[in-house]
Structures are given as structure tokens and as C-alpha cells.
Write a protein that holds these residues in place. Structure first.
Motif, short mmCIF file in Angstrom:
data_model
loop_
_atom_site.label_atom_id
_atom_site.label_comp_id
_atom_site.label_asym_id
_atom_site.label_seq_id
_atom_site.Cartn_x
_atom_site.Cartn_y
_atom_site.Cartn_z
N GLN A 68 0.81 -1.21 0.00
CA GLN A 68 0.00 0.00 0.00
C GLN A 68 0.85 1.27 0.00
N GLU A 69 1.88 1.28 -0.85
CA GLU A 69 2.74 2.46 -0.93
C GLU A 69 2.75 3.08 -2.31
N THR A 70 3.05 2.29 -3.34
CA THR A 70 3.20 2.84 -4.69
C THR A 70 2.59 1.91 -5.72
N MET A 71 1.82 2.48 -6.63
CA MET A 71 1.32 1.75 -7.78
C MET A 71 1.99 2.37 -9.01
N ALA A 72 2.88 1.60 -9.66
CA ALA A 72 3.54 2.06 -10.87
C ALA A 72 2.71 1.61 -12.07
N LEU A 81 3.55 6.52 -22.09
CA LEU A 81 3.36 7.26 -20.84
C LEU A 81 3.72 6.32 -19.71
N SER A 82 4.23 6.85 -18.63
CA SER A 82 4.48 6.02 -17.45
C SER A 82 4.41 6.91 -16.22
N GLY A 83 4.35 6.28 -15.07
CA GLY A 83 4.30 7.04 -13.85
C GLY A 83 3.97 6.19 -12.66
N SER A 84 3.55 6.86 -11.61
CA SER A 84 3.19 6.16 -10.38
C SER A 84 2.28 7.02 -9.52
N PHE A 85 1.62 6.34 -8.62
CA PHE A 85 0.85 6.98 -7.56
C PHE A 85 1.42 6.47 -6.25
N SER A 86 1.91 7.36 -5.42
CA SER A 86 2.44 7.00 -4.10
C SER A 86 1.47 7.46 -3.04
N VAL A 87 1.20 6.59 -2.08
CA VAL A 87 0.27 6.85 -0.99
C VAL A 87 1.05 6.91 0.31
N THR A 88 0.97 8.06 1.00
CA THR A 88 1.69 8.23 2.26
C THR A 88 0.71 8.66 3.35
N LYS A 98 0.82 11.24 -4.20
CA LYS A 98 1.72 11.92 -5.13
C LYS A 98 1.64 11.19 -6.47
N ALA A 99 1.35 11.95 -7.51
CA ALA A 99 1.30 11.41 -8.87
C ALA A 99 2.55 11.85 -9.61
N ARG A 100 3.18 10.91 -10.28
CA ARG A 100 4.32 11.20 -11.14
C ARG A 100 3.96 10.71 -12.54
N VAL A 101 4.18 11.54 -13.55
CA VAL A 101 3.87 11.19 -14.93
C VAL A 101 5.07 11.54 -15.81
N GLU A 102 5.49 10.59 -16.64
CA GLU A 102 6.53 10.83 -17.64
C GLU A 102 5.90 10.61 -19.01
N LEU A 132 -6.30 14.90 -9.85
CA LEU A 132 -6.01 14.58 -8.45
C LEU A 132 -7.05 15.21 -7.52
N HIS A 133 -7.45 16.43 -7.81
CA HIS A 133 -8.45 17.09 -6.95
C HIS A 133 -9.83 16.44 -7.10
N HIS A 134 -10.16 15.97 -8.30
CA HIS A 134 -11.41 15.23 -8.48
C HIS A 134 -11.36 13.91 -7.72
N PHE A 135 -10.19 13.25 -7.72
CA PHE A 135 -10.02 12.01 -6.97
C PHE A 135 -10.20 12.29 -5.47
N LYS A 136 -9.59 13.35 -4.98
CA LYS A 136 -9.72 13.75 -3.57
C LYS A 136 -11.19 13.95 -3.21
N GLU A 137 -11.92 14.69 -4.03
CA GLU A 137 -13.33 14.96 -3.76
C GLU A 137 -14.14 13.66 -3.73
N MET A 138 -13.89 12.75 -4.66
CA MET A 138 -14.62 11.50 -4.71
C MET A 138 -14.36 10.66 -3.45
N VAL A 139 -13.09 10.52 -3.07
CA VAL A 139 -12.74 9.72 -1.89
C VAL A 139 -13.31 10.35 -0.63
N GLU A 140 -13.17 11.65 -0.48
CA GLU A 140 -13.66 12.31 0.73
C GLU A 140 -15.18 12.24 0.83
#
Length: 144
Positions: A68-72, A81-88, A98-102, A132-140
Motif C-alpha cells: 500500500q505504498e506505490t502503484m507504478a 506514458l508512465s508514472g506512479s501513484f504513491s500513498v503516504t 503523489k502522482a508522477r507522470v513521464e 487529483l483534486h477530483h479524486f480527492k473529492e470523490m474519496v472524501e
């Protein structure tokens, strides 16, 4: 390849946030341009994305790194495209994502259209931040 990083703090426990990141069928609710998304296996996702008014199928491979830390993720064809979502966890009820996109700017322009050069980078950054803000609103909303 240009890399962009954005983050958002969410008022929900980290395990709930992690669970939502893995519910790919929810992606159309918060990712701009995604019409439909489905998990095809534990490590493969298919998304139908709106590109210039048409649907384009994009396949991605995903991999969880750590518990439950990072989904690449990365696309398996163009656009590359590549990247990751890190959950802290920040505390028991707050989480930072944190979203990282290359991305390859030329491939992104060919696939999705839009502005060129610096304006393209700004548009992609703005889109990721808004997603990311839409994701935040949905989860909250679901964890009030």
C-alpha cells in the motif's frame, strides 16, 4: 522525457485511498477524458480514452511496489506514458497522494492533440492537478 509531479492531501485513511486507486472502473469519475476503464488482469488495465472526439483504447501494465505504498503504471503501446501513484499516511485520517507522470511530448501531441511546447506542458500539468483534486473529492465524499 519530461516528468511532472503533483500531490494532494486527502481526508481519508491511507488504506481507503489505496483501495480507490485500484478501482479502475471509477477512473472515468475523476480522470479527464477516460470514457471507460476495466481491469483485465491483476497487472493489466484497459481504458477507452477520448482523443480529439474519438475513443482510443489504451492498455497499461500496473505493478504494486511495497504494501500500500506505490502503484507504478505504464502504457504498453503509443503514446508512451508512465508514472506512479504513491500513498503516504499523514496520520490515521489523512493521506498524501503523489502522482508522477513521464511522457514523450511529440507522442502526447499526436495522440491527444492540444497545444505545443511549453503550453502543452502547462496543459498536462493542469489536467493532472485537476484529476487529483477530483479524486480527492470523490474519496472524501465516500468517507465522510
Amino acid at each position: 522525457m519530461p516528468r511532472l509531479e503533483e500531490h494532494v492531501d486527502i481526508s481519508a485513511p491511507s488504506d481507503a485511498v489505496w483501495e480507490h486507486l485500484h478501482k479502475v472502473e471509477e477512473y472515468p469519475q475523476f480522470v479527464d477524458g477516460v470514457r471507460e476503464a476495466r481491469r483485465e488482469s491483476s497487472a493489466r488495465v484497459h481504458m477507452d480514452v477520448d482523443t480529439r472526439g474519438r475513443a482510443k483504447g489504451i492498455d497499461c501494465s500496473t505493478e504494486d511496489i511495497g504494501s500500500q505504498e506505490t502503484m507504478a503504471w505504464k502504457t504498453t503501446s503509443t503514446p508512451h506514458l508512465s508514472g506512479s501513484f504513491s500513498v503516504t499516511p499523514l496520520d490515521a485520517e489523512h493521506t498524501r497522494v503523489k502522482a508522477r507522470v513521464e511522457y514523450d511530448p511529440a507522442e502526447a501531441l499526436d495522440a491527444f492533440g492540444g497545444p505545443k511546447g511549453f503550453a502543452q506542458s502547462n496543459a498536462i500539468e493542469r489536467t493532472v492537478r485537476e484529476d487529483l483534486h477530483h479524486f480527492k473529492e470523490m474519496v472524501e465524499r465516500e468517507h465522510r
